[in-house]
Design an enzyme around this catalytic site. Structure first.
Site, PDB file in Angstrom:
ATOM      1  N   LYS A   1      15.661  59.843  25.531  1.00 49.38           N
ATOM      2  CA  LYS A   1      16.662  59.873  26.597  1.00 49.38           C
ATOM      3  C   LYS A   1      18.040  60.209  26.034  1.00 49.38           C
ATOM      4  O   LYS A   1      18.507  59.589  25.074  1.00 49.38           O
ATOM      5  CB  LYS A   1      16.681  58.511  27.299  1.00 49.38           C
TER       6      LYS A   1
ATOM      7  N   GLU B   1       9.365  55.496  34.073  1.00 47.79           N
ATOM      8  CA  GLU B   1      10.108  55.027  32.901  1.00 47.79           C
ATOM      9  C   GLU B   1       9.770  53.569  32.594  1.00 47.79           C
ATOM     10  O   GLU B   1       9.724  52.718  33.486  1.00 47.79           O
ATOM     11  CB  GLU B   1      11.610  55.163  33.177  1.00 47.79           C
TER      12      GLU B   1
ATOM     13  N   CYS C   1      15.143  59.498  33.460  1.00 46.99           N
ATOM     14  CA  CYS C   1      16.007  58.760  34.386  1.00 46.99           C
ATOM     15  C   CYS C   1      17.438  59.280  34.461  1.00 46.99           C
ATOM     16  O   CYS C   1      17.680  60.279  35.132  1.00 46.99           O
ATOM     17  CB  CYS C   1      15.978  57.274  34.057  1.00 46.99           C
TER      18      CYS C   1
END
Length: 306
Positions: A120, A47, A165
């Site tokens: 995300k 990331e 993440c």
């Protein structure tokens, strides 16, 4: 009878990154080239690999790091994917519009360039991880645009279920990707310790991080690929002692079995994954068959108040 063997050479880059994009991307490119020379067909970066982890503090000037989806970082990765004839999963700080920014994974295919993105979905806001200041969550599906949210990306090497993440802690996202036919779950990550934590607490945090992602492989019968950054990054505000990113990148199979596991330093992982094993595993552990979808309606509630 076991399913026919179908293998894929998967590479993971675990690196340190810096505020200097040129330096960070040079490290990414060098690692990709090493993996390609060893036969990698799919390579995933961590990331926000093109810069330092800037979310330790809230600073409006740092929005200048953001790029358009088709900006220089994506183009550089697309050129590499074409030259080296592989698929690359990268990460950018995306400027979608004035005031609308995303933490976005980009997927570059050797012959087709940019074939998909994932913005995300779960955005943390914790000491040292002030991501809600910078990132807008990815769009959920709608009647107008149904192919959003947890939607796999088709590539020349397979259907990839990419998340980013904080998404990795949520079984719902992994399940939705699997239900849409993802053959691999992939998580570019930036996570580490507060240096002030004692060793027992550090071990608990890292073990939980590894365990939850391996469990997604078990629960869905698919391999899982995880890339995390390494190195200490100071807190620009000097409020904390910064973050020690713990590395620990790994590749596991559809029963959660570790196939490769990184340490705490910069390195690359490369392993041959047998994608056909998912079929074999799901035949003896048919979790998708036995789901009680008629009983799960309350999962869309924030909390079941009694």
């Amino acid at each position: 009878m076991p399913a026919s063997r179908r293998t894929l050479k998967v590479g993971v880059v675990q690196q340190q990154a810096w505020p200097d994009k040129a330096k960070s991307l040079a490290a990414s490119e060098a690692a990709i080239r090493r993996l390609a020379a060893d036969g990698a067909e799919l390579v995933m970066l961590q990331e926000l690999h093109a810069s330092h982890y800037f979310c330790q503090t809230e600073d409006t000037d740092l929005f200048d790091l953001a790029e358009a989806i088709d900006g220089p970082t994506t183009q550089r990765l697309a050129d590499l994917a074409a030259e080296l004839e592989l698929v690359i999963v990268g990460s950018i700080f995306e400027r979608r519009a004035a005031g609308v920014y995303h933490n976005t994974a980009v997927v570059l295919d050797k012959a087709s360039g940019l074939v998909g993105t994932f913005r995300k979905m779960h955005i943390p806001d914790d000491p040292g991880f002030y991501e809600k200041f910078y990132f807008t969550p990815g769009d959920a599906p709608s009647l107008q645009v149904p192919r959003r949210g947890f939607e796999p990306i088709d590539t020349s090497v397979g259907r990839l279920g990419v998340q980013v993440c904080w998404d990795q802690w949520y079984p719902e996202g992994a399940r939705l990707m699997a239900l849409a036919g993802a053959e691999l779950l992939l998580y570019p990550t930036a996570i580490g310790w507060d240096p002030r934590d004692d060793e027992a607490e550090k071990a608990r945090q890292k073990d939980a991080w590894t365990l939850i992602q391996r469990s997604h492989g078990v629960a869905n019968g698919v391999p899982v690929i995880v890339a995390n950054r390494v190195g200490h990054e100071a807190d620009p505000s000097a409020v904390s002692d910064g973050i020690q990113f713990w590395g620990g990148s790994f590749i596991c199979g559809p029963q959660g079995e570790l196939l490769a596991h990184g340490g705490v330093a910069a390195e690359e992982l490369l392993v041959e994954v047998d994608l056909a094993r998912s079929e074999d595993v799901r035949r003896i552990w048919p979790y998708l068959r036995d789901r009680r979808i008629d009983a799960y309606g309350d999962l869309t509630e924030r909390y079941r108040d009694r």
